[in-house]
Design a protein around this motif. Structure first.
Motif, PDB file in Angstrom:
ATOM      1  N   SER A   1       0.821  -1.216   0.000  1.00 34.89           N
ATOM      2  CA  SER A   1       0.000   0.000   0.000  1.00 34.89           C
ATOM      3  C   SER A   1       0.854   1.264   0.000  1.00 34.89           C
ATOM      4  N   ARG A   2       2.142   1.141   0.355  1.00 37.87           N
ATOM      5  CA  ARG A   2       3.046   2.292   0.325  1.00 37.87           C
ATOM      6  C   ARG A   2       3.599   2.552  -1.072  1.00 37.87           C
ATOM      7  N   LEU A   3       3.432   1.615  -1.992  1.00 33.02           N
ATOM      8  CA  LEU A   3       3.958   1.751  -3.343  1.00 33.02           C
ATOM      9  C   LEU A   3       2.948   2.471  -4.228  1.00 33.02           C
ATOM     10  N   THR A   4       3.435   2.967  -5.370  1.00 31.10           N
ATOM     11  CA  THR A   4       2.538   3.605  -6.322  1.00 31.10           C
ATOM     12  C   THR A   4       1.797   2.544  -7.134  1.00 31.10           C
TER      13      THR A   4
ATOM     14  N   MET B   1      -6.894  -3.229  -1.781  1.00 31.36           N
ATOM     15  CA  MET B   1      -5.618  -2.695  -2.239  1.00 31.36           C
ATOM     16  C   MET B   1      -5.824  -1.461  -3.120  1.00 31.36           C
ATOM     17  N   TRP B   2      -6.968  -1.407  -3.786  1.00 29.21           N
ATOM     18  CA  TRP B   2      -7.214  -0.344  -4.757  1.00 29.21           C
ATOM     19  C   TRP B   2      -8.218   0.682  -4.242  1.00 29.21           C
ATOM     20  N   SER B   3      -8.394   0.763  -2.933  1.00 29.89           N
ATOM     21  CA  SER B   3      -9.216   1.843  -2.383  1.00 29.89           C
ATOM     22  C   SER B   3      -8.530   3.196  -2.582  1.00 29.89           C
ATOM     23  N   THR B   4      -7.197   3.184  -2.698  1.00 28.68           N
ATOM     24  CA  THR B   4      -6.416   4.378  -3.020  1.00 28.68           C
ATOM     25  C   THR B   4      -5.616   4.106  -4.281  1.00 28.68           C
ATOM     26  N   ILE B   5      -5.792   4.920  -5.297  1.00 24.93           N
ATOM     27  CA  ILE B   5      -5.076   4.782  -6.566  1.00 24.93           C
ATOM     28  C   ILE B   5      -4.225   6.026  -6.765  1.00 24.93           C
ATOM     29  N   ASN B   6      -2.922   5.832  -6.796  1.00 27.02           N
ATOM     30  CA  ASN B   6      -1.971   6.938  -6.946  1.00 27.02           C
ATOM     31  C   ASN B   6      -1.253   6.797  -8.280  1.00 27.02           C
ATOM     32  N   MET B   7      -1.676   7.587  -9.261  1.00 20.08           N
ATOM     33  CA  MET B   7      -1.058   7.576 -10.584  1.00 20.08           C
ATOM     34  C   MET B   7      -0.259   8.853 -10.824  1.00 20.08           C
TER      35      MET B   7
ATOM     36  N   TRP C   1      -4.085   5.541 -19.154  1.00 20.33           N
ATOM     37  CA  TRP C   1      -5.548   5.529 -19.046  1.00 20.33           C
ATOM     38  C   TRP C   1      -6.075   4.101 -18.950  1.00 20.33           C
ATOM     39  N   GLN C   2      -5.414   3.163 -19.660  1.00 21.51           N
ATOM     40  CA  GLN C   2      -5.832   1.763 -19.586  1.00 21.51           C
ATOM     41  C   GLN C   2      -5.499   1.169 -18.218  1.00 21.51           C
ATOM     42  N   MET C   3      -4.338   1.546 -17.675  1.00 18.95           N
ATOM     43  CA  MET C   3      -3.984   1.118 -16.326  1.00 18.95           C
ATOM     44  C   MET C   3      -5.021   1.599 -15.318  1.00 18.95           C
ATOM     45  N   CYS C   4      -5.409   2.871 -15.464  1.00 16.06           N
ATOM     46  CA  CYS C   4      -6.360   3.447 -14.517  1.00 16.06           C
ATOM     47  C   CYS C   4      -7.712   2.750 -14.609  1.00 16.06           C
ATOM     48  N   HIS C   5      -8.178   2.460 -15.797  1.00 19.51           N
ATOM     49  CA  HIS C   5      -9.431   1.720 -15.970  1.00 19.51           C
ATOM     50  C   HIS C   5      -9.353   0.372 -15.272  1.00 19.51           C
ATOM     51  N   HIS C   6      -8.224  -0.299 -15.440  1.00 19.76           N
ATOM     52  CA  HIS C   6      -8.053  -1.630 -14.858  1.00 19.76           C
ATOM     53  C   HIS C   6      -8.082  -1.585 -13.334  1.00 19.76           C
ATOM     54  N   THR C   7      -7.404  -0.611 -12.736  1.00 16.47           N
ATOM     55  CA  THR C   7      -7.380  -0.510 -11.272  1.00 16.47           C
ATOM     56  C   THR C   7      -8.752  -0.135 -10.711  1.00 16.47           C
ATOM     57  N   ILE C   8      -9.483   0.714 -11.428  1.00 18.08           N
ATOM     58  CA  ILE C   8     -10.836   1.065 -10.981  1.00 18.08           C
ATOM     59  C   ILE C   8     -11.732  -0.170 -10.983  1.00 18.08           C
ATOM     60  N   ASP C   9     -11.592  -1.005 -11.987  1.00 21.23           N
ATOM     61  CA  ASP C   9     -12.370  -2.252 -12.029  1.00 21.23           C
ATOM     62  C   ASP C   9     -11.991  -3.178 -10.876  1.00 21.23           C
ATOM     63  N   ARG C  10     -10.709  -3.195 -10.522  1.00 20.09           N
ATOM     64  CA  ARG C  10     -10.268  -4.053  -9.421  1.00 20.09           C
ATOM     65  C   ARG C  10     -10.805  -3.581  -8.070  1.00 20.09           C
ATOM     66  N   SER C  11     -11.049  -2.277  -7.928  1.00 18.93           N
ATOM     67  CA  SER C  11     -11.499  -1.754  -6.638  1.00 18.93           C
ATOM     68  C   SER C  11     -12.896  -2.238  -6.266  1.00 18.93           C
TER      69      SER C  11
ATOM     70  N   LEU D   1     -13.238   2.368  -4.093  1.00 18.24           N
ATOM     71  CA  LEU D   1     -12.330   3.488  -4.328  1.00 18.24           C
ATOM     72  C   LEU D   1     -12.783   4.724  -3.550  1.00 18.24           C
ATOM     73  N   VAL D   2     -11.850   5.306  -2.770  1.00 21.28           N
ATOM     74  CA  VAL D   2     -12.139   6.525  -2.010  1.00 21.28           C
ATOM     75  C   VAL D   2     -11.143   7.646  -2.307  1.00 21.28           C
ATOM     76  N   ASP D   3     -10.003   7.322  -2.928  1.00 25.07           N
ATOM     77  CA  ASP D   3      -8.950   8.314  -3.142  1.00 25.07           C
ATOM     78  C   ASP D   3      -8.255   7.998  -4.460  1.00 25.07           C
ATOM     79  N   ILE D   4      -8.202   8.963  -5.377  1.00 24.06           N
ATOM     80  CA  ILE D   4      -7.533   8.747  -6.655  1.00 24.06           C
ATOM     81  C   ILE D   4      -6.770  10.003  -7.045  1.00 24.06           C
ATOM     82  N   SER D   5      -5.543   9.803  -7.549  1.00 17.94           N
ATOM     83  CA  SER D   5      -4.679  10.891  -8.010  1.00 17.94           C
ATOM     84  C   SER D   5      -4.254  10.593  -9.438  1.00 17.94           C
ATOM     85  N   ILE D   6      -4.400  11.571 -10.320  1.00 22.82           N
ATOM     86  CA  ILE D   6      -4.126  11.400 -11.743  1.00 22.82           C
ATOM     87  C   ILE D   6      -3.195  12.514 -12.196  1.00 22.82           C
TER      88      ILE D   6
END
Length: 385
Positions: free
Chosen positions: A35-38, A62-68, A82-92, A96-101
């Motif tokens: 969770s400390r990693l990006t 693991m994907w409640s916080t997405i740091n991109m 953008w494809q990575m972000c779509h994939h992580t949102i699906d995994r959440s 998801l409560v926190d996202i940085s783009i």
């Protein structure tokens, strides 16, 4: 009695370091470390190590916080973020409560985030220079009733229209950072929109803003629960008399407009703009197509790792560099002549060439993998361009 004779001599024992296996750690502890990693590091490397780490990375928590953010300019051009972000949102799975783009945010991506879940507490948009507009933010603001923190940095097409919609659609908003956007020309439209639509705001950051004294006064009058205000590099603001007294009485933490560059808490400088990123994109992509196509193929085959030949070449380069440094040190120590030093270098290079030929002539052993060591049966995703 001589000093030190009363105590026995202490003997130094060699410490026996036990080899520890990361897979023996409890899953909860491994989860905390990950969770400390990006998000970028997890998708491109961590989840590909073994089956156990893959299963941990598939946990929706693991994907409640997405740091991109902080991915780097070249990675933003090389990978399909953008494809990575779509994939992580699906995994959440709606957690998801926190996202940085950073760099790749668009109106369509924001719409996808909101449509996937509605529990978002924090949203950060950084350096999405010309890809996010007022229309997109006005549409998603109505679906963010739980949002408490919002950061908009270096997004050139976001104006006071979006700020008004955010204030009306996010009644719980406590913190707003609206920095370096630079669309207005010496007016107080942004300040008035904040004062009239965000009465519960506690923390506000307006770095490099265009407001003046009237804008600051409107914000202080409209937001009665203010605790901190950052007006760094807002050169139209001149704090004197009543305005200075209001800031001192109402604010617990205040950063003045004439604060020097390099102050902690903000990584961008005064002259930061979209031109440098556009220049990089304009020059980097053609060079990659002309000279780096074979590198992209190797990366797609090896999951971003170097081939064995490339590793050997890198090791040889490092070895020759250290040999030269050592020889220079020996030359200065023993005061050998320059000719003798050059002769020694030539002899070493010839020995390396002979050893390399002998190694190539020997048959190489085939590497065998244990069953279950690979994760090829899992879903593989290519995020490279």
């Amino acid at each position: 009695m001589a000093r030190g004779t009363t105590k026995p001599l202490l003997r130094r024992h060699k410490r026996k370091t036990a080899v520890r296996n990361w897979l023996d750690l409890p899953n909860d502890l491994t989860f905390m470390i990950f969770s400390r990693l990006t998000t970028f590091d997890i998708l491109t490397s961590v989840q590909q190590v073994c089956r156990q780490w893959w299963r941990i990375c598939m946990d929706p928590l693991m994907w409640s916080t997405i740091n991109m953010c902080d991915i780097g300019m070249f990675n933003s051009l090389d990978y399909k973020l953008w494809q990575m972000c779509h994939h992580t949102i699906d995994r959440s799975c709606g957690q998801l409560v926190d996202i940085s783009i950073e760099y790749f945010g668009t109106d369509n991506l924001l719409k996808y985030i909101i449509d996937s879940q509605g529990k978002l507490r924090r949203l950060q948009l950084v350096q999405c220079f010309y890809t996010i507009f007022d229309e997109g933010l006005c549409e998603i603001a109505q679906k963010l009733p739980l949002l408490k923190e919002f950061e908009i940095i270096l997004c050139k097409h976001i104006t006071c229209v979006a700020l008004e919609a955010i204030g009306r659609g996010c009644p719980l908003l406590k913190s707003l950072k609206f920095n370096h956007n630079g669309h207005s020309k010496g007016d107080n439209e942004d300040a008035v929109a904040i004062a009239q639509n965000m009465p519960n705001l506690r923390h506000l950051q307006l770095i490099y803003g265009c407001l003046d004294n009237d804008g600051v006064s409107a914000i202080l009058d409209g937001c009665r629960f203010f605790e901190s205000l950052d007006l760094r590099w807002c050169y139209n603001v001149n704090l004197e008399g009543r305005l200075r007294k209001m800031c001192d009485e109402q604010l617990k933490d205040f950063i003045e407009p004439n604060t020097l560059e390099g102050f902690s808490g903000y990584k961008f400088g005064k002259l930061c703009n979209a031109n440098w990123y556009e220049d990089l994109e304009y020059t980097y992509r053609p060079r990659k197509k002309m000279f780096g196509h074979h590198i992209a193929e190797n990366e797609s085959q090896d999951n971003g790792e170097f081939s064995e030949e490339e590793k050997e070449e890198e090791e040889e380069k490092m070895a020759t560099n250290w040999d030269e440094i050592y020889d220079i040190w020996e030359c200065t120590k023993n005061q050998r002549s320059r000719k003798g030093f050059q002769r020694n270098l030539r002899d070493k290079e010839e020995e390396k060439k002979k050893n390399k030929k002998n190694d190539k002539s020997k048959p190489k052993k085939k590497k065998t993998r244990k069953k279950g060591s690979d994760i090829s049966n899992h879903k593989s995703i290519c995020f490279m361009f």
